[in-house]
Design an enzyme around this catalytic site. Structure first.
Site, PDB file in Angstrom:
ATOM      1  N   THR A   1      10.139  29.399 -54.652  1.00  9.14           N
ATOM      2  CA  THR A   1       9.817  30.329 -53.565  1.00  9.14           C
ATOM      3  C   THR A   1       8.683  31.248 -53.989  1.00  9.14           C
ATOM      4  O   THR A   1       8.467  31.474 -55.182  1.00  9.14           O
ATOM      5  CB  THR A   1      11.038  31.191 -53.174  1.00  9.14           C
ATOM      6  OG1 THR A   1      10.691  31.986 -52.041  1.00  9.14           O
ATOM      7  CG2 THR A   1      11.473  32.119 -54.294  1.00  9.14           C
TER       8      THR A   1
ATOM      9  N   GLY B 183      11.619  39.080 -52.529  1.00  9.08           N
ATOM     10  CA  GLY B 183      12.985  39.506 -52.222  1.00  9.08           C
ATOM     11  C   GLY B 183      14.003  38.455 -52.656  1.00  9.08           C
ATOM     12  O   GLY B 183      15.045  38.768 -53.234  1.00  9.08           O
ATOM     13  N   LYS B 184      13.685  37.192 -52.367  1.00  9.39           N
ATOM     14  CA  LYS B 184      14.591  36.103 -52.767  1.00  9.39           C
ATOM     15  C   LYS B 184      14.685  36.011 -54.288  1.00  9.39           C
ATOM     16  O   LYS B 184      15.747  35.761 -54.840  1.00  9.39           O
ATOM     17  CB  LYS B 184      14.092  34.761 -52.216  1.00  9.39           C
ATOM     18  CG  LYS B 184      14.276  34.596 -50.731  1.00  9.39           C
ATOM     19  CD  LYS B 184      13.866  33.195 -50.303  1.00  9.39           C
ATOM     20  CE  LYS B 184      13.948  33.002 -48.811  1.00  9.39           C
ATOM     21  NZ  LYS B 184      13.478  31.676 -48.394  1.00  9.39           N
TER      22      LYS B 184
ATOM     23  N   ASP C 265      16.646  26.930 -48.062  1.00  5.24           N
ATOM     24  CA  ASP C 265      16.099  26.938 -46.710  1.00  5.24           C
ATOM     25  C   ASP C 265      17.117  27.657 -45.841  1.00  5.24           C
ATOM     26  O   ASP C 265      18.321  27.449 -46.002  1.00  5.24           O
ATOM     27  CB  ASP C 265      15.842  25.527 -46.194  1.00  5.24           C
ATOM     28  CG  ASP C 265      14.959  25.564 -44.958  1.00  5.24           C
ATOM     29  OD1 ASP C 265      13.883  26.178 -45.018  1.00  5.24           O
ATOM     30  OD2 ASP C 265      15.352  25.002 -43.913  1.00  5.24           O
TER      31      ASP C 265
ATOM     32  N   TYR D 228      15.129  38.409 -38.689  1.00  2.59           N
ATOM     33  CA  TYR D 228      15.996  38.624 -37.531  1.00  2.59           C
ATOM     34  C   TYR D 228      17.111  39.639 -37.796  1.00  2.59           C
ATOM     35  O   TYR D 228      17.978  39.834 -36.941  1.00  2.59           O
ATOM     36  CB  TYR D 228      16.602  37.281 -37.092  1.00  2.59           C
ATOM     37  CG  TYR D 228      15.556  36.266 -36.681  1.00  2.59           C
ATOM     38  CD1 TYR D 228      14.962  36.324 -35.418  1.00  2.59           C
ATOM     39  CD2 TYR D 228      15.141  35.257 -37.554  1.00  2.59           C
ATOM     40  CE1 TYR D 228      13.994  35.411 -35.034  1.00  2.59           C
ATOM     41  CE2 TYR D 228      14.167  34.337 -37.192  1.00  2.59           C
ATOM     42  CZ  TYR D 228      13.601  34.419 -35.923  1.00  2.59           C
ATOM     43  OH  TYR D 228      12.634  33.513 -35.547  1.00  2.59           O
TER      44      TYR D 228
ATOM     45  N   LYS E  44      24.551  43.632 -48.052  1.00  2.44           N
ATOM     46  CA  LYS E  44      24.161  42.377 -47.408  1.00  2.44           C
ATOM     47  C   LYS E  44      24.355  41.200 -48.361  1.00  2.44           C
ATOM     48  O   LYS E  44      24.912  40.175 -47.980  1.00  2.44           O
ATOM     49  CB  LYS E  44      22.711  42.449 -46.914  1.00  2.44           C
ATOM     50  CG  LYS E  44      22.344  41.240 -46.059  1.00  2.44           C
ATOM     51  CD  LYS E  44      20.924  41.267 -45.550  1.00  2.44           C
ATOM     52  CE  LYS E  44      20.512  39.855 -45.175  1.00  2.44           C
ATOM     53  NZ  LYS E  44      19.073  39.744 -44.942  1.00  2.44           N
TER      54      LYS E  44
ATOM     55  N   ARG F 211      22.833  33.677 -47.937  1.00  2.00           N
ATOM     56  CA  ARG F 211      22.096  33.346 -49.164  1.00  2.00           C
ATOM     57  C   ARG F 211      22.893  33.747 -50.401  1.00  2.00           C
ATOM     58  O   ARG F 211      22.966  33.000 -51.366  1.00  2.00           O
ATOM     59  CB  ARG F 211      20.721  34.024 -49.152  1.00  2.00           C
ATOM     60  CG  ARG F 211      19.779  33.481 -50.220  1.00  2.00           C
ATOM     61  CD  ARG F 211      18.352  33.948 -50.047  1.00  2.00           C
ATOM     62  NE  ARG F 211      17.794  33.535 -48.773  1.00  2.00           N
ATOM     63  CZ  ARG F 211      17.694  34.320 -47.711  1.00  2.00           C
ATOM     64  NH1 ARG F 211      18.063  35.573 -47.757  1.00  2.00           N
ATOM     65  NH2 ARG F 211      17.198  33.854 -46.585  1.00  2.00           N
TER      66      ARG F 211
HETATM   67  P1  IMP Z   1      12.736  30.206 -45.154  1.00  2.00           P
HETATM   68  O1  IMP Z   1      14.165  29.961 -45.566  1.00  2.00           O
HETATM   69  O2  IMP Z   1      12.045  31.116 -46.122  1.00  2.00           O
HETATM   70  O3  IMP Z   1      12.019  28.954 -44.820  1.00  2.00           O
HETATM   71  O4  IMP Z   1      12.708  31.017 -43.798  1.00  2.00           O
HETATM   72  C1  IMP Z   1      13.813  31.320 -43.119  1.00  2.00           C
HETATM   73  C2  IMP Z   1      13.523  32.187 -41.923  1.00  2.00           C
HETATM   74  O5  IMP Z   1      14.803  32.416 -41.319  1.00  2.00           O
HETATM   75  C3  IMP Z   1      12.989  33.552 -42.271  1.00  2.00           C
HETATM   76  O6  IMP Z   1      11.603  33.617 -42.148  1.00  2.00           O
HETATM   77  C4  IMP Z   1      13.669  34.425 -41.215  1.00  2.00           C
HETATM   78  O7  IMP Z   1      12.977  34.318 -40.015  1.00  2.00           O
HETATM   79  C5  IMP Z   1      15.007  33.759 -41.029  1.00  2.00           C
HETATM   80  N1  IMP Z   1      16.021  34.304 -41.948  1.00  2.00           N
HETATM   81  C6  IMP Z   1      16.628  33.658 -42.985  1.00  2.00           C
HETATM   82  N2  IMP Z   1      17.488  34.465 -43.629  1.00  2.00           N
HETATM   83  C7  IMP Z   1      17.423  35.652 -42.987  1.00  2.00           C
HETATM   84  C8  IMP Z   1      18.066  36.908 -43.212  1.00  2.00           C
HETATM   85  O8  IMP Z   1      18.855  37.119 -44.132  1.00  2.00           O
HETATM   86  N3  IMP Z   1      17.714  37.886 -42.350  1.00  2.00           N
HETATM   87  C9  IMP Z   1      16.836  37.733 -41.343  1.00  2.00           C
HETATM   88  N4  IMP Z   1      16.194  36.601 -41.111  1.00  2.00           N
HETATM   89  C10 IMP Z   1      16.486  35.547 -41.919  1.00  2.00           C
END
Ligand code: IMP
Length: 198
Positions: A8, A12-13, A70, A155, A176, A182
């Site tokens: 990634t 934050g992740k 993901d 979101y 959270k 996650r």
């Molecule tokens: P990716 O997993 O980085 O490909 O993107 C996942 C997308 O899902 C993010 O850009 C957010 O739009 C949404 N998302 C995933 N996890 C969260 C969360 O914990 N809070 C708010 N939005 C989330």
């Protein structure tokens, strides 16, 4: 388990995974820290598929364990949209103020019991021997009537959790992580990795 690379670019992740994996004794590196650059096409149709695609793509550059995640939002009333397209919903560069308002508009007049939603997270681990481990976890909630809170990202301002009675953007990072999709998927992956590597 010596070195683990997390596929990634999201700071934050990285913070979250380093905290959860701290007691494994493994060194956790971002792709950048490991010197790996990869342009990955996430063309899977499920969260699990996309996590596996990312982990395998990065694993091609290293002999270390590679983790990838993901995640996204599923709104039941919208046939589980935006789902795997959560980041790309209404366009990658569209602000979350606009994306969140669009979802609220689409749910206008819909009663609370039909506003159920969940965040989903799949994590894949590509092992040096070619084996791939996968975990998937969710946090259940509902889409509120208006955005609230300034923490988190994406979101979070419109996603409300019954047990806290507020949006996930109103929770502290610690609160959270304790209940999030996650956090749960990462802890489940830590268990699987412990079993796999002994
Ligand atoms: P990716 O997993 O980085 O490909 O993107 C996942 C997308 O899902 C993010 O850009 C957010 O739009 C949404 N998302 C995933 N996890 C969260 C969360 O914990 N809070 C708010 N939005 C989330």
């Amino acid at each position: 388990m010596k070195r683990i690379i997390f596929a990634t670019g999201n700071a934050g992740k990285m913070r979250e995974i380093k905290e959860i994996m701290a007691d494994t004794g493994a060194e956790i590196l971002s792709m950048k820290e490991a010197g790996i650059e990869a342009d990955i096409v996430e063309d899977g149709t499920t969260f699990e598929e996309n996590a596996v695609i990312k982990a395998k793509a990065v694993a091609a550059f290293t002999d270390d364990i590679v983790l990838a995640d993901d995640s996204g939002l599923e709104v039941d009333y919208l046939n589980k949209e935006p789902g795997v397209y959560s980041a790309r919903y209404l366009g990658e560069d569209t602000s979350y103020d606009i994306k969140n308002q669009a979802i609220l508009d689409r749910l206008s007049g819909v009663p609370k019991e039909k506003r159920t939603a969940r965040f989903v997270c799949a994590i894949a681990a590509a092992m040096p021997d070619g084996e791939v481990l996968v975990t998937r976890e969710t946090i259940e909630g509902y889409i509120g009537e208006k955005p609230a809170g300034a923490n988190g990202f994406g979101y979070d301002p419109i996603f409300y959790v019954e047990e806290y009675g507020c949006s996930t953007a109103e929770l502290s990072e610690e609160q959270k992580n304790a209940v999030s999709h996650r956090g749960k998927a990462l802890r489940a992956m830590k268990e699987q990795l412990n079993q796999y590597t002994g």
